[in-house]
Design an enzyme around this catalytic site. Structure first.
Site, PDB file in Angstrom:
ATOM      1  N   ALA A 266       0.916  -1.251   0.055  1.00 55.91           N
ATOM      2  CA  ALA A 266       0.006  -0.084  -0.169  1.00 55.91           C
ATOM      3  C   ALA A 266       0.920   1.210   0.021  1.00 55.91           C
ATOM      4  CB  ALA A 266      -1.062  -0.021   1.254  1.00 55.91           C
ATOM      5  N   ASN A 269       0.185   8.096   0.329  1.00 60.74           N
ATOM      6  CA  ASN A 269       0.039   9.329  -0.160  1.00 60.74           C
ATOM      7  C   ASN A 269      -0.958  10.275   0.781  1.00 60.74           C
ATOM      8  OD1 ASN A 269       1.075   8.288  -2.726  1.00 60.74           O
ATOM      9  ND2 ASN A 269      -1.203   7.163  -2.792  1.00 60.74           N
ATOM     10  N   GLU A 302      -0.086   2.464   7.036  1.00 58.90           N
ATOM     11  CA  GLU A 302      -0.075   3.866   6.171  1.00 58.90           C
ATOM     12  C   GLU A 302      -0.831   4.992   6.807  1.00 58.90           C
ATOM     13  OE1 GLU A 302       1.475   3.098   3.627  1.00 58.90           O
ATOM     14  OE2 GLU A 302       1.437   1.056   3.750  1.00 58.90           O
TER      15      GLU A 302
HETATM   16  N1  B3K Z   1       5.954   3.596   1.573  1.00 60.57           N
HETATM   17  C1  B3K Z   1       5.477   2.622   0.762  1.00 60.57           C
HETATM   18  C2  B3K Z   1       6.189   1.627   0.045  1.00 60.57           C
HETATM   19  C3  B3K Z   1       6.806   2.209  -1.271  1.00 60.57           C
HETATM   20  C4  B3K Z   1       7.783   1.172  -1.846  1.00 60.57           C
HETATM   21  C5  B3K Z   1       8.227   1.630  -3.361  1.00 60.57           C
HETATM   22  N2  B3K Z   1       9.088   0.802  -3.944  1.00 60.57           N
HETATM   23  C6  B3K Z   1       4.479   1.838   1.565  1.00 60.57           C
HETATM   24  C7  B3K Z   1       4.925   1.708   2.916  1.00 60.57           C
HETATM   25  O1  B3K Z   1       5.858   1.074   3.437  1.00 60.57           O
HETATM   26  O2  B3K Z   1       4.056   2.095   3.640  1.00 60.57           O
HETATM   27 ZN    ZN Z   2       5.882   2.216   5.390  1.00 62.71          ZN
END
Ligand code: B3K
Ligand code: ZN
Length: 860
Positions: A266, A269, A302
């Site tokens: 996930a 954003n 998230e």
């Molecule tokens: N921050 C995203 C992970 C993105 C991975 C890109 N290769 C999900 C997470 O760790 O919450």
């Molecule tokens: Zn993360």
């Protein structure tokens, strides 16, 4: 003429942490306009840029066709070179406008703007924004976003972006528009947009200061009933972060969208989380208890990023663990608080040992804060995430919960709105607590799992015990010598006769060797060490089978109790692989655990499980997969046969329950399938029938998948009956069909390689959907005995799958490489066959830099 088979002329260049320089231009504002279409999307961008250094403005750009560039309204003739658009600017501030054409439907990498099941959606972390529009694509450039979307109203009735909606309306030609504004400056990796025919489960959360937040979970209409669990988890997370970290949500809306094609779990954003549908959708018919837990854990993860990641973000990608390690730790704490903390800790440690320890001990080992990368996508690893979380946990253990909270408050307050480093986090912890963490920083820079050797001796005459602790941090690529680490070790001593606890303390192991003396011990003490898994280390001790059995029955730390049983099992299995030992101590210890009425069934279900074949292999100097399998099966059979009555009664006592999702019911289901597995291991004649009955009568996926996972290993006709029934029932549900592929890929039968090769030709198999690819190929590579088939067919299969997937989706293909890099752990002929496969991948013309980095590093 070039030889078509030669390796890339120059290997792709590495980016180094020490080369970090602040951006030469800030971009305080960005306005984006999208004319959306699956085949063709036009992106108009208007950047307000402000000088911050001498260099020209450099915009990253990839995979789009730049139609025009203007500076302060005047067209300029700038052409991209090497995926960069360099624009010389003379003043202190300018407006730079670009128009770009992209094709979401042609985007098989699933990075940038892409099409998935009729939707258009984005994924920008780490470097996907440059595939949408030219921009300084680095996390330390923070901007306020205004986003206008224009799309066909019938195809894309819902238009979502970050922040709050500020306007919408109809246009001619059946089109409509919507505009969103995000008041919080953010790096472009947090940009998101979704367009499609979606329906939402809506709810509301009132924050502790009284702000009403509209929550929406957006899915295909038929999936709406499957979003209740995710919504509950979201509300619980929002409350928990207020209570535990004092962190409140900051926008008027929070949306989650589920998409079917997604490279990982996930994405956080700002205000618009986009999820792999696997981590949103759950109902008892399609999701196991583990799936339910994963949904809640990922929703929480998230959501927690809103503070640990979004409000305070990373300066550069070497600091990834700043947000990921901390956020994994936060989601682990949340799940522990919502369910059984003991079982959660066991699961977390099991995951760490399954994924991170092998990484730390292999050719791809890297520090939690890496020093260089070729492709940053390859560094979203168990080391950055899970070991990173253990670092945060150790700091909390060292500081204590109050000082840790003071440290996190200081960190969030001091750095709100900034892009910072792991160092800034540690400094905040230090300043708030007054505890010197200078040496602790070694954990961020030194790779490798420390080994701690513990030797306890007792002198009965004077009631004294000596504990010698010695640590060694193994060499890893690029780091031949290591300094001793500061290791917090939870210790206790139990009297052998009385069972009384004589000591319980946290010891900081600072030096290579430490000696501790304990007095007043009239009876022989038994050592409980690394309690609660206080540090991510490997412990070697001189504890006997009897000591381990004692601890497995009487330690008051549930993790230590589980651990003692695991160690006892492991010691027994290794002795048996080496041609010695017997099963007695394990059988007795498991019997005692099964008979202990005080124990929670969920804990029992974990404690009686044998270590996986892969984990046993990790504990051997050279892995013989057949010998590991044979030893484990033989111990499983002994446990099954000798305790059959107990397994049957554990099985029977948990059959009659109707489905509910309480922790107690989950625990009973867990123990039930574990018991059935042991009954099957005893080769009981009625085992296949019992399993098929469980499969047929199940009112939930946990029991159904549990039964299928047992039947796939058998040669009884019930196997095909269950597999066919499962397929027929769920052939239209991609998430559940993944389970059908996985169950077969994990089967312990001799013919698993054949069936996996066949499944790769199944009409429902596809390389374009990452979940499906992982469900078959990823699962197979985790099946130690099948993957390491002596013929090398498993390696060949994986190599072919990697090469084919790489053409479509390098990021996901590269994630499949590490199992081949473990060749040093296997004898010949396997090691040579694995190397040959890696070499073939490296030599392949057109190999992506993602796969090239993983394969070339794995050869060294
Ligand atoms: N921050 C995203 C992970 C993105 C991975 C890109 N290769 C999900 C997470 O760790 O919450
Ligand atoms: Zn993360």
């Amino acid at each position: 003429m070039l030889d078509a088979r030669s390796a890339p002329a120059a290997p792709p260049a590495a980016t180094r942490r020490e080369d970090y320089r602040p951006p030469a231009w800030a971009v305080p504002e960005i306005a984006l306009e999208f004319e959306l279409g699956a085949e063709r999307t036009i992106v108009r961008s208007r950047l307000t840029v402000e000088r911050n250094g001498d260099a020209p403005l450099t915009l990253n750009t990839e995979a789009g066709k730049i139609l025009s560039v203007k500076v302060d309204g005047a067209p300029v003739d700038a052409q991209p070179a090497d995926d960069k658009l360099v624009i010389p600017l003379t003043g202190a501030a300018h407006v730079v406008e670009t128009e770009t054409e992209i094709s979401p439907a042609a985007n098989t990498q699933l990075m940038g703007l892409y099409a998935s099941g009729g939707l258009l959606c984005t994924q920008c972390e780490a470097e996907g924004f440059r595939r949408i529009t030219p921009f300084p694509d680095r996390p330390d450039v923070l901007s306020r976003y205004r986003v206008r979307m224009i799309a066909d109203k019938a195809t894309y009735p819902i238009l979502l972006s970050n922040g709050d909606p500020v306007g919408s309306g109809d246009l001619d030609g059946g089109r409509h528009w919507a505009e969103w504004h995000d008041p919080f400056p953010k790096p472009c990796y947090l940009f998101a947009l979704v367009a499609g025919d979606l329906k939402a489960r809506k709810d509301q959360f009132v924050t502790r200061s009284g702000r009403a937040v509209d929550l929406g979970i957006w899915v295909r209409e038929e999936d709406l009933p499957r979003t209740e669990h995710a919504m509950n988890a979201l509300k619980q997370s929002m409350k928990w972060d207020e209570d535990t970290y004092g962190r409140e949500y900051d926008l008027d809306v929070f949306n989650i969208v589920a998409v079917a094609d997604f490279n990982f779990g996930a994405m956080e954003n700002k205000g618009l989380n986009i999820f792999n549908s696997r981590y949103v959708l759950a109902d008892p018919d399609i999701a196991t208890d583990a799936d339910y837990d994963a949904v809640a854990g990922v929703v929480a993860h998230e959501y927690f990023h809103n503070w640990s990641g979004n409000r305070v973000t990373c300066r550069d990608w070497f600091q990834l663990s700043l947000k990921e390690g901390f956020t994994v730790f936060r989601d682990q704490q949340f799940s522990a608080d919502m369910g059984s903390a003991a079982v959660k800790r066991i699961e977390d440690v099991r995951a760490l040992r399954a994924a991170q320890f092998p990484e730390d001990g292999g050719p791809l080992a890297h520090p939690v804060r890496p020093d260089s990368y070729i492709e940053i996508s390859n560094f979203y690893t168990a080391t950055v995430y899970n070991k990173g979380a253990e670092l945060i946990r150790m700091m909390r253990t060292i500081l204590g919960p109050e000082q840790f909270r003071a440290g996190s408050d200081l960190y969030f307050d001091r750095h709100d709105g900034e892009a910072v480093t792991c160092e800034d986090f540690v400094r905040a912890m230090e300043e708030a607590s007054g505890v010197d963490l200078s040496r602790f920083r070694l954990w961020y820079g030194q790779a490798g799992t420390p080994r701690v050797r513990a030797e306890l001796t007792h002198e009965p005459g004077d009631g004294r015990a000596h504990l010698v602790l010695e640590q060694e941090v193994p060499a890893t690529p690029g780091q031949p010598t290591k300094k001793p680490m500061p290791i917090p070790i939870g210790l206790a001593l139990f009297g052998e006769r009385s069972g009384e606890k004589h000591e319980d303390r946290l010891v900081m192991l600072e030096e290579a060797r430490t000696e501790l003396v304990f007095d007043g011990l009239g009876e022989r003490p038994i050592l409980s060490i690394n309690r609660g898994f206080s540090a991510p280390i490997i412990v070697e001790s001189n504890r006997s089978a009897a000591d381990l059995a004692f601890l497995s029955a009487r330690d008051d730390d549930p993790f230590a109790r589980y651990e003692a049983m695991q160690q006892l099992m492991l010691d027994t299995l290794i002795a048996s692989i080496n041609g010695g030992g017997d099963h007695l101590a394990v059988v007795e210890a498991v019997e005692q655990t099964l008979r202990d009425p005080a124990l929670d069934p969920a804990f029992v279900g974990e404690a009686v499980l044998l270590p996986s074949e892969a984990f046993i292999g990790d504990n051997l100097p050279v892995v013989d997969p057949e010998a590991v399998h044979a030893a484990r099966e033989s111990l499983r059979r002994a446990l099954g046969e000798q305790l059959e009555d107990l397994w049957r009664s554990a099985y029977g006592s948990s059959t009659a329950n109707r489905y509910e999702l309480s922790p107690a019911a989950k625990g009973r289901r867990r123990l039930r399938t574990v018991s059935l597995g042991y009954i099957a291991a005893a080769s009981a004649d009625d085992a296949p029938r019992m399993a098929l009955q469980q499969f047929d009568e199940a009112d939930n996926m946990t029991d159904r998948q549990g039964a299928l996972g047992i039947l796939v290993n058998s040669h009884a006709p019930e196997r095909e009956t269950a597999l066919d029934a499962f397929y027929e029932r769920y052939r239209d549900n991609a998430l559940v069909l993944d389970k059908w592929f996985t169950a077969q890929a994990l089967a312990t039968r001799d013919d698993t390689v054949d069936s996996v090769e066949q499944l790769a030709r199944h009409p429902d198999f596809t390389l374009t959907n990452p979940n499906r690819l992982r469900s078959l190929v990823g699962a197979f590579a985790a099946n130690q005995r099948a993957f390491h088939h002596e013929s090398g067919r498993g390696y060949r299969f994986l190599g072919e799958m990697i090469a084919a997937a790489d053409k479509l989706n390098p990021q996901t293909a590269a994630k499949l490489v590490p199992p081949l890099g473990r060749w040093r752990r296997f004898g010949e002929p396997r090691a040579a066959l694995m190397r040959a496969e890696l070499q073939r991948i490296v030599d392949q013309p057109g190999t992506s830099k993602d796969v090239f980095e993983q394969a070339s590093k794995s050869l060294v």
